[in-house]
Motif scaffolding. Structure first.
Motif, PDB file in Angstrom:
ATOM      1  N   VAL A  39      38.868  16.218 -19.444  1.00 16.08           N
ATOM      2  CA  VAL A  39      38.392  17.604 -19.419  1.00 16.08           C
ATOM      3  C   VAL A  39      38.777  18.319 -18.120  1.00 16.08           C
ATOM      4  CG1 VAL A  39      36.304  19.032 -19.558  1.00 16.08           C
ATOM      5  CG2 VAL A  39      36.519  17.043 -20.998  1.00 16.08           C
ATOM      6  N   PRO A  41      41.502  19.291 -16.590  1.00 15.83           N
ATOM      7  CA  PRO A  41      42.367  20.483 -16.572  1.00 15.83           C
ATOM      8  C   PRO A  41      41.608  21.740 -16.958  1.00 15.83           C
ATOM      9  CG  PRO A  41      43.389  18.730 -17.862  1.00 15.83           C
ATOM     10  CD  PRO A  41      42.015  18.268 -17.502  1.00 15.83           C
ATOM     11  N   PHE A  42      40.687  21.589 -17.903  1.00 14.81           N
ATOM     12  CA  PHE A  42      39.904  22.753 -18.323  1.00 14.81           C
ATOM     13  C   PHE A  42      38.982  23.210 -17.200  1.00 14.81           C
ATOM     14  CE2 PHE A  42      35.856  24.347 -19.978  1.00 14.81           C
ATOM     15  CZ  PHE A  42      36.310  25.539 -20.519  1.00 14.81           C
ATOM     16  N   ILE A  43      38.323  22.234 -16.554  1.00 16.59           N
ATOM     17  CA  ILE A  43      37.401  22.594 -15.471  1.00 16.59           C
ATOM     18  C   ILE A  43      38.154  23.377 -14.404  1.00 16.59           C
ATOM     19  CG2 ILE A  43      35.845  21.703 -13.694  1.00 16.59           C
ATOM     20  CD1 ILE A  43      35.442  19.231 -15.473  1.00 16.59           C
ATOM     21  N   SER A  45      41.082  24.970 -14.602  1.00 16.34           N
ATOM     22  CA  SER A  45      41.582  26.279 -15.023  1.00 16.34           C
ATOM     23  C   SER A  45      40.423  27.246 -15.232  1.00 16.34           C
ATOM     24  CB  SER A  45      42.449  26.149 -16.274  1.00 16.34           C
ATOM     25  OG  SER A  45      41.797  26.648 -17.400  1.00 16.34           O
TER      26      SER A  45
END
Lengths: 317, 279
Positions: A39, A41-43, A45
């Protein structure tokens, strides 16, 4: 096989942990850590490219932003926003939204119902033809529309008008025809996609309902209004909402017809004004204030949508 | 007798749809026809319904293949940017969506709500602060600036999560017994099973970045960095003297997409109907 896997699974971890030199690898591979790595990369970005700019957008709207010099000016940007040019952009956008929503909801419903019925042949061919415009970019499509709706008597649109005995129109230079150009360009591009939404929803209408209605002696129109339409209500709300939000975010359809500026701002939209002030005039604080107002408009629409679809109702049905 | 009226109804409705389909295809047909006509005449007359067939010419295409250097520069830029966005956004978004679907962990619901929340915030509102950020990072006029906001696509995360919810978890347990790591399970077993969703998202992201306009317009500054839509838009001058490149160039931006569409229709439909959510 399922049973054995469940039984043996808990034994795996201890076996792996017995190898201390692989401690870090095991840590990285443990079920506690892996999801966070996936997760991450989402955090990242989210923090840098969504949360920070959202907060910054609000802060910026209270500032005068000059290179190397940022001053807090309170509500002054907002006081300036409510000027005749902004009202022009707001009314243009609102009219555009109303027209595109009406066109892009009613016509696709009718076409989808007909395409779903047994009375039309070559359905796949028609569906594909109607979908193709969605593949073009607004710029390419707009360029073709500019040539078709050129001001000369020899361009397609004016040729047709002349044939039926009407005067030629200077399409890009009247308020009504400018609006017409933007609406028809958007409608042309999105018609096929919206038909697909309705076609998908129509697959879920149970046949028994039609049969029951037929036994009760309902005619074609009655079946449409009392069986089909109520079933299409959720997808209609969905399509209307994305059309409204898409409409308020409109920029390119105007840009392609007038680039920098339209005569008398007949093509100016909210995002167009934001671009003009925030990027072209480099008045970012003022542009941010326009953005915040746009955000409020879109939030209200989303809330209304959630309210209409019953997201706030208790699940007592 | 009833059969007859039914037949009349069927054929009149079919004819009606033929007219509607023709209207939908009309601008595309006009574009293709116009690309084979002298640009000077288009500039003077616009696109006419009736024209002299003897004026048909390949000049626009000859010109674009021999002279129009910057057009091919834009084409290359668009290809690179779209390819990078497809690869990175599929890679990262599928990881995130997969984790949200198959693992139980603290904060999972929070992350999912955040994904839905970002879906609702229009990009235009974040645009100015992001522009400022790109200036601060000295990324203006680079590919990176165009690609960065698209690296993790919330719409794709959402879609991959929904898709991964339907994956068989038994395979994961079986693979663990065989000594596979969690990463191996994802890349070697689960990701290949997500093929159809990857295809739909590749098309959504690819078409989106191929046609994207506003953000590249904001961050790209020099002619040699422009993407196709930005470059073509610069040719839309009030003097209308660029129709040679505009027409043949537009045809060539659409043709690859229509070819792809013919082969992958199903995924286009899946991707684009989902794209509506994005606006």
């Amino acid at each position: 096989m399922l049973e054995t896997s469940k039984n043996t699974n808990p034994d795996i971890a201890p076996i792996k942990n017995k190898k201390p030199n692989k401690g870090l690898l095991n840590f990285l591979n443990s079920k506690k850590v892996v999801p966070y790595i996936f997760v991450s990369p989402f955090i990242l970005s989210f923090l840098v490219l969504s949360l920070y700019p959202s907060i910054q957008a609000i802060i910026m709207s209270f500032q005068r932003v000059l290179p190397g010099e940022i001053t807090f000016i309170g509500l002054r940007n907002y006081e300036r926003v409510f000027n005749p040019t902004f009202y022009k952009a707001l009314s243009n956008t609102t009219i555009y939204v109303i027209l595109t929503v009406v066109i892009l909801v009613t016509i696709p419903i009718i076409l989808a119902v007909l395409l779903d019925s047994k009375v039309v042949k070559f359905k796949t061919l028609f569906r594909t033809s109607l979908f193709l415009p969605a593949l073009t970019s607004v710029i390419v499509a707009g360029m073709v529309f500019r040539l078709m709706f050129a001001e000369t008597d020899t361009a397609v649109a004016n040729q047709i008008l002349n044939w039926v005995g009407l005067e030629s129109v200077d399409w890009r230079y009247n308020a009504w025809s400018g609006m017409f150009l933007m609406v028809i360009l958007a409608s042309w591009r999105w018609m096929g996609v919206n038909i697909l939404y309705f076609l998908a929803a129509l697959q879920n209408v149970p046949n028994e309902l039609y049969e029951a209605a037929e036994i009760d002696g309902a005619n074609v129109l009655q079946k449409f209004f009392y069986v089909t339409l109520p079933f299409l209500k959720p997808v209609t709300i969905f399509v209307a909402t994305i059309s409204i939000i898409g409409g308020f975010r409109m920029f390119e359809e105007s840009f392609v017809f007038w680039t920098a500026g339209s005569p008398g701002n007949i093509g100016l939209t909210i995002v167009g004004y934001l671009y003009q002030q925030g990027i072209q005039q480099n008045d970012m604080g003022f542009g941010a204030a326009i953005g915040v107002i746009l955000m409020i408009i879109i939030f209200i629409i989303t809330l209304i949508q959630l309210f209409v679809t019953g997201a706030f109702k208790r699940g007592d049905e | 007798m009833k059969g007859n009226t039914n037949k009349t109804l069927i054929w009149s409705l079919t004819f009606g749809f033929a007219v509607v389909a023709f209207i939908a295809l009309f601008p595309l047909l006009n574009l293709i026809l116009a690309s084979f006509r002298p640009s000077t005449e288009l500039m003077r007359n616009g696109i006419s319904l009736v024209f002299d067939p003897s004026t048909i010419t390949l000049d626009n295409f000859i010109y674009i293949f021999t002279e129009a250097r910057s057009y091919w520069q834009w084409y290359g830029n668009s290809l690179i940017i779209s390819a990078v966005i497809i690869v990175t956004s599929l890679f990262f978004s599928s990881m995130v969506g997969y984790a949200l679907a198959v693992y139980e962990f603290k904060g999972r619901n929070v992350f999912f709500v955040l994904v839905l929340f970002i879906l609702m915030v229009p990009f235009e509102i974040l645009m100015l602060p992001l522009f400022q950020l790109m200036i601060d990072l000295q990324l203006i006029n680079t590919y990176t600036a165009v690609v960065l906001p698209a690296v993790v696509a919330p719409i794709a995360v959402f879609f991959f999560r929904q898709y991964a919810l339907g994956l068989p978890r038994e395979l994961m347990d079986a693979a663990r017994i065989d000594g596979s790591t969690e990463y191996g399970i994802f890349f070697k077993i689960m990701l290949p099973l997500m093929g159809p969703s990857l295809a739909a998202m590749a098309i959504l992201q690819g078409l989106g970045s191929w046609n994207n306009f506003l953000w590249p317009l904001v961050v790209l500054r020099s002619n040699d960095m422009f993407t196709l839509p930005i470059g073509l838009a610069t040719l839309l001058t009030p003097y209308g003297n660029n129709y040679d490149i505009l027409l043949s160039g537009s045809v060539m931006t659409i043709v690859p997409i229509i070819i792809l569409f013919i082969f992958f229709q199903r995924y286009f439909v899946a991707g684009l109907t989902l794209g509506g959510v994005k606006g």
